[in-house]
Design an enzyme around this catalytic site. Structure first.
Site, short mmCIF file in Angstrom:
data_model
loop_
_atom_site.label_atom_id
_atom_site.label_comp_id
_atom_site.label_asym_id
_atom_site.label_seq_id
_atom_site.Cartn_x
_atom_site.Cartn_y
_atom_site.Cartn_z
N SER A 1 107.90 46.47 -78.32
CA SER A 1 107.28 46.39 -76.99
C SER A 1 106.07 45.47 -77.03
O SER A 1 105.12 45.71 -77.79
CB SER A 1 106.85 47.78 -76.55
OG SER A 1 105.99 47.66 -75.43
N HIS B 1 111.11 44.17 -75.82
CA HIS B 1 110.95 45.17 -74.77
C HIS B 1 109.76 44.77 -73.89
O HIS B 1 108.63 44.64 -74.37
CB HIS B 1 110.72 46.52 -75.42
CG HIS B 1 110.68 47.68 -74.49
ND1 HIS B 1 111.80 48.31 -74.01
CD2 HIS B 1 109.62 48.37 -73.97
CE1 HIS B 1 111.45 49.32 -73.23
NE2 HIS B 1 110.13 49.38 -73.18
N ASP C 1 107.54 45.79 -70.73
CA ASP C 1 107.16 46.92 -69.87
C ASP C 1 106.52 46.41 -68.59
O ASP C 1 105.43 45.84 -68.61
CB ASP C 1 106.16 47.82 -70.60
CG ASP C 1 106.81 48.60 -71.73
OD1 ASP C 1 107.76 49.36 -71.45
OD2 ASP C 1 106.38 48.43 -72.88
N MET D 1 104.85 47.56 -65.24
CA MET D 1 104.21 48.74 -64.62
C MET D 1 103.45 48.27 -63.39
O MET D 1 102.77 47.24 -63.44
CB MET D 1 103.23 49.39 -65.58
CG MET D 1 103.82 49.75 -66.93
SD MET D 1 102.61 50.66 -67.91
CE MET D 1 103.43 50.70 -69.51
N HIS E 1 111.91 46.98 -69.07
CA HIS E 1 111.71 48.39 -68.73
C HIS E 1 110.82 48.47 -67.49
O HIS E 1 109.62 48.25 -67.57
CB HIS E 1 111.06 49.10 -69.94
CG HIS E 1 110.78 50.55 -69.71
ND1 HIS E 1 109.99 51.30 -70.55
CD2 HIS E 1 111.21 51.40 -68.74
CE1 HIS E 1 109.93 52.53 -70.10
NE2 HIS E 1 110.64 52.63 -69.00
N MET F 1 108.81 50.28 -64.72
CA MET F 1 108.13 51.53 -64.36
C MET F 1 107.44 51.24 -63.03
O MET F 1 106.22 51.05 -62.96
CB MET F 1 107.13 51.92 -65.46
CG MET F 1 107.83 52.49 -66.69
SD MET F 1 106.80 52.43 -68.18
CE MET F 1 107.12 50.75 -68.69
N MET G 1 112.76 58.65 -72.48
CA MET G 1 111.33 58.45 -72.77
C MET G 1 110.84 59.56 -73.69
O MET G 1 111.01 60.74 -73.39
CB MET G 1 110.52 58.46 -71.47
CG MET G 1 110.68 57.22 -70.60
SD MET G 1 110.24 55.66 -71.42
CE MET G 1 108.51 55.93 -71.87
N ASP H 1 111.80 55.49 -76.46
CA ASP H 1 110.61 54.67 -76.22
C ASP H 1 109.39 55.57 -76.17
O ASP H 1 109.27 56.44 -75.29
CB ASP H 1 110.80 53.93 -74.87
CG ASP H 1 109.64 53.02 -74.53
OD1 ASP H 1 108.75 52.81 -75.36
OD2 ASP H 1 109.65 52.50 -73.38
C1 DX5 Z 1 105.10 53.30 -72.43
C2 DX5 Z 1 105.99 52.09 -72.63
C3 DX5 Z 1 106.32 51.82 -74.03
C4 DX5 Z 1 105.14 51.53 -74.93
C5 DX5 Z 1 105.43 52.20 -76.22
O1 DX5 Z 1 105.19 53.74 -71.15
O2 DX5 Z 1 107.20 52.23 -71.92
O3 DX5 Z 1 107.31 50.80 -74.17
O4 DX5 Z 1 104.88 50.17 -75.17
O5 DX5 Z 1 104.33 52.10 -77.03
P1 DX5 Z 1 104.22 52.87 -78.43
O6 DX5 Z 1 105.37 52.41 -79.28
O7 DX5 Z 1 102.89 52.43 -78.93
O8 DX5 Z 1 104.28 54.34 -78.13
ZN ZN Z 2 108.81 50.84 -72.41
#
Ligand code: DX5
Ligand code: ZN
Length: 222
Positions: A8, A31, A33, A35, A64, A66, A135, A173
């Site tokens: 990620s 990956h 993210d 958000m 991903h 969110m 998750m 994840d």
């Molecule tokens: C959190 C994200 C993850 C995040 C994971 O909401 O979806 O992808 O980057 O980070 P780590 O591996 O540090 O838990």
């Molecule tokens: Zn993620």
């Protein structure tokens, strides 16, 4: 079994993102993210940045989302040429139509379930999706601890996917490191997201070494 590793970039250096994308080229996917500050409290990056990442990334994109209103937005992310687009179960209004739209834009369609969200309703849609993201932390931030209580849900998904004979991947994840990857793979994960344990902090081992260590740990699972 051999697993796919999807680092990620939430834990990468956003000012040196192209460099940090190349530092994980031994992984399988990257990956990304997305958000929006509404579906989750945190805000990361949006469509124009993802389009540019798609142009320079050495690895296929595992996006991903969110965000609120994935029904409108997810197909646009698929149009970046993403390998996979994951939408949040809790925010999708018409999941079947959404998954079809993602697929027809050329990406694999995936659904993410938060730790408190039941998996069962999604098991009836297995032929419409290519991956389920379980998750293993509450979405929103990197660096949190792995929630073991999500493992029965992952096992339920693994049993349903195996019984279906469909090529549906199971991704985890959140909180993945050399120890929790073993737990996740034992419970049925085949695709592994890792942010802080791959990028670490300055002065800690390079991402390539961390990716190799995760693969080795997963490979020791009988
Ligand atoms: C959190 C994200 C993850 C995040 C994971 O909401 O979806 O992808 O980057 O980070 P780590 O591996 O540090 O838990
Ligand atoms: Zn993620």
């Amino acid at each position: 079994m051999s697993v796919r590793i999807s680092p990620s970039i939430l834990s990468a250096d956003f000012v040196n993102l192209e460099r940090d994308l190349h530092r994980i080229s031994s992984a399988d996917l990257v990956h990304v993210d997305v958000m929006d500050g509404h579906f989750v409290p945190n805000l990361t990056l949006g469509l124009p940045v993802v389009q540019r990442i798609a142009e320079v990334s050495p690895l296929p994109l595992d996006i991903h989302l969110m965000i609120d209103d994935p029904d409108s937005w997810a197909p646009r992310y698929a149009e970046t040429g993403a390998f996979s687009v994951t939408f949040p179960a809790e925010a999708a209004s018409d999941p079947k139509a959404l998954a079809r739209a993602i697929r027809s834009a050329g990406s694999r369609a995936a659904v993410a379930v938060k730790p408190g969200t039941a998996i069962e309703p999604w098991l009836d849609l297995l032929d419409e999706i290519d991956m389920i993201l379980v998750m293993t932390v509450e979405p929103g931030f990197g660096g949190q601890s792995f929630i073991d209580d999500t493992m029965p849900k992952l096992r339920t998904a693994r049993e349903a996917v195996d019984a279906s004979g469909l090529d549906v991947w199971l991704e985890v994840d959140g909180g993945i490191n050399d120890e929790t990857i073993v737990t996740a793979v034992r419970n049925g994960a085949d695709t592994i997201v890792a942010g802080s344990s791959v990028y670490g902090r300055p002065g800690t081992p390079e991402p390539a070494e961390r990716i190799a260590a995760l693969r080795a740990a997963a490979g020791r699972v009988a």
